[in-house]
Design a protein around this motif. Sequence first.
Motif, PDB file in Angstrom:
ATOM      1  N   TRP A 148      65.949  54.915  55.815  1.00 19.84           N
ATOM      2  CA  TRP A 148      67.381  55.149  55.098  1.00 19.84           C
ATOM      3  C   TRP A 148      68.266  56.064  55.732  1.00 19.84           C
ATOM      4  O   TRP A 148      68.500  56.996  54.746  1.00 19.84           O
ATOM      5  CB  TRP A 148      66.240  55.525  53.856  1.00 19.84           C
ATOM      6  CG  TRP A 148      64.642  55.670  53.532  1.00 19.84           C
ATOM      7  CD1 TRP A 148      63.716  56.099  53.816  1.00 19.84           C
ATOM      8  CD2 TRP A 148      64.731  54.040  53.384  1.00 19.84           C
ATOM      9  NE1 TRP A 148      62.640  55.343  53.166  1.00 19.84           N
ATOM     10  CE2 TRP A 148      63.340  53.791  53.184  1.00 19.84           C
ATOM     11  CE3 TRP A 148      65.371  52.939  53.311  1.00 19.84           C
ATOM     12  CZ2 TRP A 148      62.114  52.784  52.669  1.00 19.84           C
ATOM     13  CZ3 TRP A 148      63.875  51.422  53.178  1.00 19.84           C
ATOM     14  CH2 TRP A 148      62.981  51.561  52.430  1.00 19.84           C
ATOM     15  N   ILE A 149      68.497  55.924  56.043  1.00 20.05           N
ATOM     16  CA  ILE A 149      70.536  55.242  56.760  1.00 20.05           C
ATOM     17  C   ILE A 149      71.177  55.017  56.671  1.00 20.05           C
ATOM     18  O   ILE A 149      71.299  53.871  57.295  1.00 20.05           O
ATOM     19  CB  ILE A 149      69.648  56.047  58.695  1.00 20.05           C
ATOM     20  CG1 ILE A 149      68.545  57.024  58.828  1.00 20.05           C
ATOM     21  CG2 ILE A 149      71.388  56.570  59.419  1.00 20.05           C
ATOM     22  CD1 ILE A 149      69.297  58.780  57.961  1.00 20.05           C
ATOM     23  N   CYS A 150      72.343  55.373  55.909  1.00 22.81           N
ATOM     24  CA  CYS A 150      73.524  54.554  56.033  1.00 22.81           C
ATOM     25  C   CYS A 150      74.589  55.451  57.268  1.00 22.81           C
ATOM     26  O   CYS A 150      74.208  56.393  57.302  1.00 22.81           O
ATOM     27  CB  CYS A 150      74.449  54.499  54.373  1.00 22.81           C
ATOM     28  SG  CYS A 150      73.710  53.872  53.540  1.00 22.81           S
ATOM     29  N   VAL A 151      75.944  54.629  57.581  1.00 22.02           N
ATOM     30  CA  VAL A 151      76.098  55.089  58.539  1.00 22.02           C
ATOM     31  C   VAL A 151      77.218  55.010  58.287  1.00 22.02           C
ATOM     32  O   VAL A 151      77.872  53.984  58.086  1.00 22.02           O
ATOM     33  CB  VAL A 151      75.895  54.697  60.359  1.00 22.02           C
ATOM     34  CG1 VAL A 151      76.614  55.550  61.449  1.00 22.02           C
ATOM     35  CG2 VAL A 151      74.544  54.665  60.658  1.00 22.02           C
ATOM     36  N   ASP A 152      77.898  56.239  58.217  1.00 20.39           N
ATOM     37  CA  ASP A 152      79.387  56.167  57.831  1.00 20.39           C
ATOM     38  C   ASP A 152      80.226  56.682  59.005  1.00 20.39           C
ATOM     39  O   ASP A 152      79.906  58.415  58.743  1.00 20.39           O
ATOM     40  CB  ASP A 152      79.927  56.717  56.239  1.00 20.39           C
ATOM     41  CG  ASP A 152      81.837  56.701  55.714  1.00 20.39           C
ATOM     42  OD1 ASP A 152      81.587  55.264  55.748  1.00 20.39           O
ATOM     43  OD2 ASP A 152      81.623  58.153  55.495  1.00 20.39           O
ATOM     44  N   GLY A 298      79.341  52.911  62.492  1.00 20.82           N
ATOM     45  CA  GLY A 298      79.842  53.136  61.216  1.00 20.82           C
ATOM     46  C   GLY A 298      81.068  52.965  61.395  1.00 20.82           C
ATOM     47  O   GLY A 298      81.034  53.277  59.920  1.00 20.82           O
ATOM     48  N   SER A 299      81.711  52.280  61.652  1.00 21.34           N
ATOM     49  CA  SER A 299      83.292  51.417  61.302  1.00 21.34           C
ATOM     50  C   SER A 299      82.824  50.980  59.686  1.00 21.34           C
ATOM     51  O   SER A 299      81.502  50.718  59.223  1.00 21.34           O
ATOM     52  CB  SER A 299      83.782  50.299  61.869  1.00 21.34           C
ATOM     53  OG  SER A 299      82.522  48.831  62.121  1.00 21.34           O
ATOM     54  N   ARG A 300      83.962  51.278  58.862  1.00 20.40           N
ATOM     55  CA  ARG A 300      83.311  51.356  57.374  1.00 20.40           C
ATOM     56  C   ARG A 300      83.496  49.231  57.457  1.00 20.40           C
ATOM     57  O   ARG A 300      83.911  48.933  56.140  1.00 20.40           O
ATOM     58  CB  ARG A 300      84.720  51.393  56.722  1.00 20.40           C
ATOM     59  CG  ARG A 300      83.959  52.937  56.659  1.00 20.40           C
ATOM     60  CD  ARG A 300      85.447  54.041  55.688  1.00 20.40           C
ATOM     61  NE  ARG A 300      84.108  54.830  55.546  1.00 20.40           N
ATOM     62  CZ  ARG A 300      85.498  56.126  55.101  1.00 20.40           C
ATOM     63  NH1 ARG A 300      86.145  56.132  54.219  1.00 20.40           N
ATOM     64  NH2 ARG A 300      85.081  56.611  54.955  1.00 20.40           N
ATOM     65  N   HIS A 349      75.124  48.309  56.926  1.00 24.27           N
ATOM     66  CA  HIS A 349      75.536  49.945  57.201  1.00 24.27           C
ATOM     67  C   HIS A 349      74.384  50.240  56.647  1.00 24.27           C
ATOM     68  O   HIS A 349      74.703  51.935  56.880  1.00 24.27           O
ATOM     69  CB  HIS A 349      76.443  49.999  55.533  1.00 24.27           C
ATOM     70  CG  HIS A 349      77.879  49.681  56.299  1.00 24.27           C
ATOM     71  ND1 HIS A 349      79.164  49.416  56.474  1.00 24.27           N
ATOM     72  CD2 HIS A 349      78.159  48.171  55.688  1.00 24.27           C
ATOM     73  CE1 HIS A 349      80.095  48.937  56.836  1.00 24.27           C
ATOM     74  NE2 HIS A 349      79.739  48.011  56.240  1.00 24.27           N
ATOM     75  N   CYS A 350      73.090  50.246  56.540  1.00 27.12           N
ATOM     76  CA  CYS A 350      72.351  51.024  55.804  1.00 27.12           C
ATOM     77  C   CYS A 350      71.054  50.599  56.458  1.00 27.12           C
ATOM     78  O   CYS A 350      71.253  50.091  56.292  1.00 27.12           O
ATOM     79  CB  CYS A 350      71.861  50.985  54.031  1.00 27.12           C
ATOM     80  SG  CYS A 350      73.291  51.871  53.671  1.00 27.12           S
TER      81      CYS A 350
END
Length: 652
Positions: A148-152, A298-300, A349-350
């Motif tokens: 359960w990871i989002c990368v920002d 992790g780019s937005r 993203h996640c």
Amino acid sequence: MLARVLALAALLGWFAHLPLLTTARDGSWWQSTGATERDNNNKSGGYSDDDGTVSHDDAIDNADAKQRGSGDGGSMLYGGPNTSAILSTSNSSSDLSIKIKNYYNSKKGPLFGGYDPYIWDDDWSNLNPKCPWANLTFLPRPCFTLHWICVDQETLVTHDWRYSYANPRREPLPDMPWVENWNFPAAVGANTDALRGRGPRYRLHMRPASAHEPTAALRNPVFTNCTLPLIIVADFPYNMGEFFAKVLTALDQLSSTAFDDKVTLALTTPMGLDLAPFHSLLMMSYSRYAPTTAVEMGSRGCGDKQLTYNGRICEPTADEDGRGYRSSSRSGCRVNEAVPWSVEATQPHCFQRVVMCKWDLQIGGGSPLAAVARRVVSAFIAKGMLPASPIQYPGSSSSRETNEDGVDPDPRGSSMLRVLIESRQGPVRNIKNLEELLAACKEVDQIGFSAGSFDRLSCAATSFSERDGFVDRDRFLTNIAAVRSAHVLVVLHGAGATNSWFMRQNSSALVELRPCQFGTRFAPWPDKYMPKQHEKNDDVIRFFGLNIEDQTQCLQGDIETALRNHTYHRDSVGWDASYFARDQHLVLKPGPFLEFIRHVGELLFDVQQYRDVRDADRLHGYVLPEGLMYGPLSITNLTAYRTESNPDVIPF
Ligand SMILES: *[C@@H]1O[C@H](CO)[C@@H](O)[C@H](O)[C@H]1NC(C)=O
Ligand SMILES: *[C@@H]1O[C@H](CO)[C@@H](O)[C@H](O)[C@H]1NC(C)=O
Ligand SMILES: *[C@@H]1O[C@H](CO)[C@@H](O)[C@H](O)[C@H]1NC(C)=O
Ligand SMILES: *[C@@H]1O[C@H](CO)[C@@H](O)[C@H](O)[C@H]1NC(C)=O
Ligand SMILES: *[C@@H]1O[C@H](CO)[C@@H](O)[C@H](O)[C@H]1NC(C)=O
Ligand SMILES: *[C@@H]1O[C@H](CO)[C@@H](O)[C@H](O)[C@H]1NC(C)=O
Ligand SMILES: *[C@@H]1O[C@H](CO)[C@@H](O)[C@H](O)[C@H]1NC(C)=O
Ligand SMILES: CC(=O)N[C@H]1CO[C@H](CO)[C@@H](O)[C@@H]1O
């Protein structure tokens, strides 16, 4: 009964991360890997421009202090199950699986925030075939799975209940592994290690999800199981030799046990730096998607890209959770474009799972280097990516050497010995009289050359990089084509030697030149890389060390000269006798050099003969003022050796 006890032990190991059973609090995950003590005096690399000492580096001292300070965490926290325990009960492992699964299932519920916090990490073969397959049950120790990871950008945002502030029994966040050792890849055409180019250690951040997530994608996370990022953390990421030996071989091994080629490969590059072309090319065989960097992953979203690439104005992000547009959400986009590192229609993203592996000086490596090299080269050949060799040896017709798609004919034959000498530029480790050596080759060829099956000799020179040290994609592939058109590759100790892995196996040799004292006084440094590795790989590439121990053939490197004449500032250059030795230029006397090449030619095809000569301590060369002497590697005191062993010296 015994089986039950063992199974229980395995369960305890497996569940050691659960709050009640957790004993260790702040252990770095890799402390439980049995990594040996960091050795400050060890040089890394050995192939490359990037190799260097650890001893002058503050970052390392800090790292050590930290490691000492944090005690022996030794926990099983993030390392997955105790593999040895499970393996020891291997005949009951399916039983065990069911037990563990049931344990998980019994713990599901609202307490876990709606997510299954402990996804069962066995195979994903039940998934859509478009999605990655993975078997994460037995990841090797330096790898671990996060859920359960989002990368920002540079931050991993965890939604895992076990780390949530809302969880009264929450656990400390896992320590993200560091890129502990790396040399800044400056565009200077020289080894930045000698220029104090060591970068500060770097790692991604990790935090729990918050009330103030910066983008819509993070505020309304959709966790995909159709993109599986493998975040690679590696020491010396810009050192091709290190990367190949440690990361690629480990990846090769994982690819046969844990992942299929639908995994997304993301390298942790410090400070937002980009991949080098060699990263993408070498990793090509292990993922069908373009490798990326952790930060790029992790780019937005579309924001900047759309503005710069196609001039489209990016629609400001509205919250999709009914709260409407908020002035704080300036970044991120409603519409995310597809990305080359995922099969999905829009950038994810996640992620349900993210795997992280840290391969460093102590832990790393996997499949044999020669096998990995074969796989990498075959992939280039199969895709028709290898260009024709840039080297034209006399007597070879260029058409025969043109690679067609999927075909890689050996153009070399066994009568003309083809020698390729690396021509280095930049301030250190040049051969100053290359033209003289090439002319001497021609002369010897005309007078008459004989070595084993060879009765002709032809030498050529090539540079493996641009002047600033850069190796672009075409150059990288051309280098491979070049070494595959030669029998013998001659390099000064450094990055060029890595190309030896891509030579044709069982019929090629690497000659590594070591300037004065580097192969004797400092022998433990160069001797533990190429010679050891090639020997370990069944000598499919025959390694020969040629140690130049005649002062008249060694010249101080420019960096040392500039340091001693005060052109360079003392603070910007590492003052280290072993660097100075390594970084000398050479002016080789053609006589002993070509005699050594003849020796190499004699032993090229017959591996048994090669090994016999090595066992007889007459394989490697020492160029002395008087001539050429054969001996073993690692003669640290030539005077003493010559007194004791009284070896012949071929006079020149
Ligand atoms: C893993 O299990 C084996 C066998 O039960 C045990 O000997 C070993 O100490 C365990 N390792 C750790 C790190 O707990
Ligand atoms: C594994 O199986 C063998 C025979 O099938 C049995 O003797 C042994 O006790 C089993 N081991 C465990 C740990 O169950
Ligand atoms: C997953 O890997 C383990 C260890 O390599 C193996 O025992 C198990 O059979 C694998 N599972 C599948 C479904 O391949
Ligand atoms: C993967 O995600 C899809 C969509 O959310 C879901 O239908 C599927 O069951 C998931 N598969 C696994 C193995 O988690
Ligand atoms: C190299 O030669 C050995 C025998 O000397 C053979 O077993 C091996 O398969 C060969 N390897 C390659 C890559 O040709
Ligand atoms: C000092 O050494 C550098 C590098 O070899 C050289 O370029 C420079 O001219 C030298 N300066 C003096 C004053 O000798
Ligand atoms: C090398 O050995 C000789 C004697 O054999 C000794 O005199 C000399 O000091 C040694 N040199 C070094 C650097 O140890
Ligand atoms: C000074 C030195 O060479 N130290 C160690 C370097 O690493 C090897 C193996 O990892 C050790 O055997 C050396 O003692």
